[in-house]
Design a protein around this motif. Structure first.
Motif, PDB file in Angstrom:
ATOM      1  N   LEU A 134       3.192  14.210  24.676  1.00  0.00           N
ATOM      2  CA  LEU A 134       4.499  15.375  25.170  1.00  0.00           C
ATOM      3  C   LEU A 134       5.464  14.551  25.916  1.00  0.00           C
ATOM      4  N   HIS A 135       5.080  14.007  26.893  1.00  0.00           N
ATOM      5  CA  HIS A 135       6.044  13.150  27.693  1.00  0.00           C
ATOM      6  C   HIS A 135       6.929  12.323  26.739  1.00  0.00           C
ATOM      7  N   GLY A 136       6.337  11.533  25.820  1.00  0.00           N
ATOM      8  CA  GLY A 136       7.082  10.506  25.084  1.00  0.00           C
ATOM      9  C   GLY A 136       7.969  11.304  23.966  1.00  0.00           C
ATOM     10  N   TYR A 137       7.459  12.496  23.349  1.00  0.00           N
ATOM     11  CA  TYR A 137       8.184  13.390  22.308  1.00  0.00           C
ATOM     12  C   TYR A 137       9.451  13.857  23.161  1.00  0.00           C
ATOM     13  N   TRP A 138       9.310  14.493  24.253  1.00  0.00           N
ATOM     14  CA  TRP A 138      10.577  14.990  24.800  1.00  0.00           C
ATOM     15  C   TRP A 138      11.375  14.233  25.510  1.00  0.00           C
ATOM     16  N   ALA A 139      10.948  12.913  26.020  1.00  0.00           N
ATOM     17  CA  ALA A 139      11.784  11.881  26.413  1.00  0.00           C
ATOM     18  C   ALA A 139      12.676  11.425  25.373  1.00  0.00           C
ATOM     19  N   LEU A 140      12.103  11.173  24.334  1.00  0.00           N
ATOM     20  CA  LEU A 140      12.935  10.528  23.418  1.00  0.00           C
ATOM     21  C   LEU A 140      13.690  11.477  22.452  1.00  0.00           C
ATOM     22  N   SER A 141      13.594  12.640  22.916  1.00  0.00           N
ATOM     23  CA  SER A 141      14.549  13.741  22.226  1.00  0.00           C
ATOM     24  C   SER A 141      15.955  13.682  22.817  1.00  0.00           C
ATOM     25  N   ALA A 142      15.930  13.363  24.354  1.00  0.00           N
ATOM     26  CA  ALA A 142      16.800  13.387  25.299  1.00  0.00           C
ATOM     27  C   ALA A 142      18.055  12.673  24.685  1.00  0.00           C
ATOM     28  N   ASP A 188      20.620  11.777  27.030  1.00  0.00           N
ATOM     29  CA  ASP A 188      21.145  11.192  28.302  1.00  0.00           C
ATOM     30  C   ASP A 188      19.819  10.140  28.977  1.00  0.00           C
ATOM     31  N   PRO A 189      20.088   8.934  29.027  1.00  0.00           N
ATOM     32  CA  PRO A 189      18.853   8.026  29.351  1.00  0.00           C
ATOM     33  C   PRO A 189      18.312   8.497  30.696  1.00  0.00           C
ATOM     34  N   ALA A 190      19.246   8.891  31.667  1.00  0.00           N
ATOM     35  CA  ALA A 190      18.841   9.848  33.106  1.00  0.00           C
ATOM     36  C   ALA A 190      17.671  10.775  32.832  1.00  0.00           C
ATOM     37  N   ASP A 191      18.001  11.769  31.841  1.00  0.00           N
ATOM     38  CA  ASP A 191      17.244  12.779  31.428  1.00  0.00           C
ATOM     39  C   ASP A 191      15.840  12.146  31.066  1.00  0.00           C
ATOM     40  N   ARG A 192      16.018  11.170  30.163  1.00  0.00           N
ATOM     41  CA  ARG A 192      14.648  10.633  29.341  1.00  0.00           C
ATOM     42  C   ARG A 192      13.868  10.053  30.730  1.00  0.00           C
ATOM     43  N   ALA A 193      14.506   9.657  31.563  1.00  0.00           N
ATOM     44  CA  ALA A 193      13.555   8.986  32.959  1.00  0.00           C
ATOM     45  C   ALA A 193      12.894  10.138  33.595  1.00  0.00           C
ATOM     46  N   ARG A 194      13.626  11.283  33.981  1.00  0.00           N
ATOM     47  CA  ARG A 194      13.167  12.502  34.511  1.00  0.00           C
ATOM     48  C   ARG A 194      11.948  13.007  33.616  1.00  0.00           C
ATOM     49  N   ILE A 195      12.293  13.075  32.387  1.00  0.00           N
ATOM     50  CA  ILE A 195      10.948  13.791  31.608  1.00  0.00           C
ATOM     51  C   ILE A 195       9.765  12.805  31.649  1.00  0.00           C
ATOM     52  N   ARG A 196       9.945  11.552  31.487  1.00  0.00           N
ATOM     53  CA  ARG A 196       8.781  10.673  31.564  1.00  0.00           C
ATOM     54  C   ARG A 196       8.167  10.716  32.539  1.00  0.00           C
ATOM     55  N   GLN A 240       7.588  19.056  28.653  1.00  0.00           N
ATOM     56  CA  GLN A 240       8.017  19.786  27.680  1.00  0.00           C
ATOM     57  C   GLN A 240       9.248  20.760  28.063  1.00  0.00           C
ATOM     58  N   GLU A 241       8.975  21.387  29.335  1.00  0.00           N
ATOM     59  CA  GLU A 241       9.924  22.142  29.983  1.00  0.00           C
ATOM     60  C   GLU A 241      11.285  21.704  30.156  1.00  0.00           C
ATOM     61  N   LEU A 242      11.119  20.387  30.826  1.00  0.00           N
ATOM     62  CA  LEU A 242      12.392  19.642  31.109  1.00  0.00           C
ATOM     63  C   LEU A 242      13.197  19.284  29.949  1.00  0.00           C
ATOM     64  N   GLY A 243      12.349  18.731  28.935  1.00  0.00           N
ATOM     65  CA  GLY A 243      13.076  18.219  27.877  1.00  0.00           C
ATOM     66  C   GLY A 243      13.612  19.356  26.941  1.00  0.00           C
ATOM     67  N   VAL A 270      17.442  20.135  28.237  1.00  0.00           N
ATOM     68  CA  VAL A 270      18.491  18.884  28.009  1.00  0.00           C
ATOM     69  C   VAL A 270      19.242  18.704  26.734  1.00  0.00           C
ATOM     70  N   ALA A 271      20.305  18.161  26.895  1.00  0.00           N
ATOM     71  CA  ALA A 271      21.106  17.864  25.542  1.00  0.00           C
ATOM     72  C   ALA A 271      20.255  17.060  24.705  1.00  0.00           C
ATOM     73  N   ARG A 272      20.166  17.449  23.281  1.00  0.00           N
ATOM     74  CA  ARG A 272      19.391  16.689  22.370  1.00  0.00           C
ATOM     75  C   ARG A 272      19.944  15.115  21.738  1.00  0.00           C
ATOM     76  N   ARG A 273      19.342  14.453  21.449  1.00  0.00           N
ATOM     77  CA  ARG A 273      20.171  13.109  20.853  1.00  0.00           C
ATOM     78  C   ARG A 273      20.611  13.367  19.372  1.00  0.00           C
ATOM     79  N   ASP A 274      21.353  12.979  18.911  1.00  0.00           N
ATOM     80  CA  ASP A 274      22.024  13.037  17.718  1.00  0.00           C
ATOM     81  C   ASP A 274      21.206  12.943  16.520  1.00  0.00           C
TER      82      ASP A 274
END
Length: 373
Positions: A260-268, A270-278, A287-290, A293-297
């Motif tokens: 779950l950490h990996g999935y939602w981090a990789l969906s973000a 913004d790199p800063a959001d990815r770090a927070r989710i990780r 999952q809740e944090l992810g 946040v804005a989703r990657r294209d």
């Protein structure tokens, strides 16, 4: 009156399959009728208050249920029986036979039509009088309103059977043609050709489906979302299949505490959001944090590949978890839950796609391949 389905009900965790058709049901406090669904299940139980086949017969006898609108005009076929292309009228008795046939079908047992076909094939192979009588009994066991359709032949209907069951120098049905020895032989040849065509189709199917398992697989394994307030058991079990199970995963240059950490981090995006989710405390926190946040294209098109990659990494990097997944053997894996989107879940409605379960099965097959090479 057509049957529809499938439907089912659950009894002590077991799925009981069923089919349904429309009947007319009388109001409890009046004489008017309304359309209702009569559901018949594989265990012989029946809805509409009938409970079972004897109850259904009682409801039909008393008029509580009717097969046609009580005020509907009777439509008569004025043509001779031989020329008619309509089945005989449905009666309460023949409908009860049809219901019993549906129960047989739901249980994977031969229906009256199948038994009639088998008897016809036996008589065509060995045209003895004893086999002819067995064919007659099998034909008469088919509900009378369905006999005309028993062969599934829209041109000849059931006429080959009626010819074979009529004595030579006798008119079929009393108003049909006079049966000759040649007509009997033609009827036998009809079933011989059908048997040859069925055998050829079965040989072709066997070749096309040569890689299909010949024995039944294990029952479906359901991975339920479960809370362990006192911590997970020490012995690995199906809970390790869950995406929030804490198992560090090295994937795409980063390490994630869980799938779950990996999935939602990789969906973000913004790199800063990815770090927070990780760095979230637990998988559900990630999952809740992810989800906020804005989703990657292009994430919708990427998400299955990312989930597959994370699951592959999880089970290849943790042999003890792989052993649990391999222990499910060839079972279908259903992944349930209340925190994930239906896209990932084994859910009752048509939105449930069970993609986590399907990807777990894929990874399992890859593990088997790696073990054997």
């Amino acid at each position: 009156m057509a049957w529809d389905g499938p439907t089912y009900r659950m009894v002590d965790g077991e799925r009981i399959d069923g089919v349904w058709c429309h009947v007319w049901r009388r109001h409890d406090l009046g004489t008017k009728y309304y359309v209702d669904d009569l559901v018949v299940y594989a265990d012989g139980s029946v809805s509409c208050g009938a409970e079972d086949l004897p109850g259904l017969k009682k409801h039909l006898d008393t008029g509580r249920l009717a097969l046609t609108p009580p005020d509907a005009p009777v439509k008569l076929d004025e043509r001779s029986k031989w020329e008619s292309r309509w089945g005989e009228p449905r009666t309460q008795e023949s409908f009860l036979l049809e219901v019993a046939d549906r129960v047989e079908e739901l249980n994977g047992r031969p229906t009256a039509a199948r038994r009639c076909w088998d008897a016809a094939g036996r008589y065509a192979r060995e045209p003895s009088e004893a086999n002819r009588e067995l064919l007659r009994a099998a034909y008469l066991a088919v509900p009378q309103h369905l006999r005309i359709y028993v062969l599934g032949d829209m041109d000849l209907l059931d006429r080959p059977l009626r010819i074979l069951l009529t004595d030579v120098r006798t008119h079929v049905d009393g108003d049909g043609p006079l049966v000759t020895t040649e007509m009997h032989e033609s009827g036998l040849e009809y079933f011989r050709r059908q048997a040859e065509a069925i055998a050829a189709a079965e040989r072709q199917r066997a070749a096309l489906h040569a890689d299909d398992p010949v024995t039944a697989g294990r029952a479906t394994v359901i991975s339920h979302q479960t809370v362990y307030p006192r911590g997970r058991p020490a012995e690995p079990d199906l809970f390790v299949l869950r995406n929030d199970f804490p198992a560090p995963i090295a994937y795409d240059g980063e390490t994630y505490p869980s799938v779950l950490h990996g999935y939602w981090a990789l969906s973000a995006a913004d790199p800063a959001d990815r770090a927070r989710i990780r760095e979230a405390p637990a998988g559900r926190d990630a999952q809740e944090l992810g989800g906020q946040v804005a989703r990657r294209d292009g994430w919708t098109g990427l998400r299955l590949a990312v989930m597959a990659g994370l699951l592959r990494a999880k089970f290849t990097q943790h042999p003890e978890l792989a052993a649990v997944l391999l222990g499910t053997e060839d079972a279908r894996i259903g992944y349930t839950g209340y925190s994930d989107a239906p896209f990932w879940l084994h859910a009752r409605d048509d939105r449930g796609r069970n993609w986590v379960g399907r990807l777990l099965e894929l990874v399992r097959s890859e593990l088997v391949l790696a073990r054997e090479t």
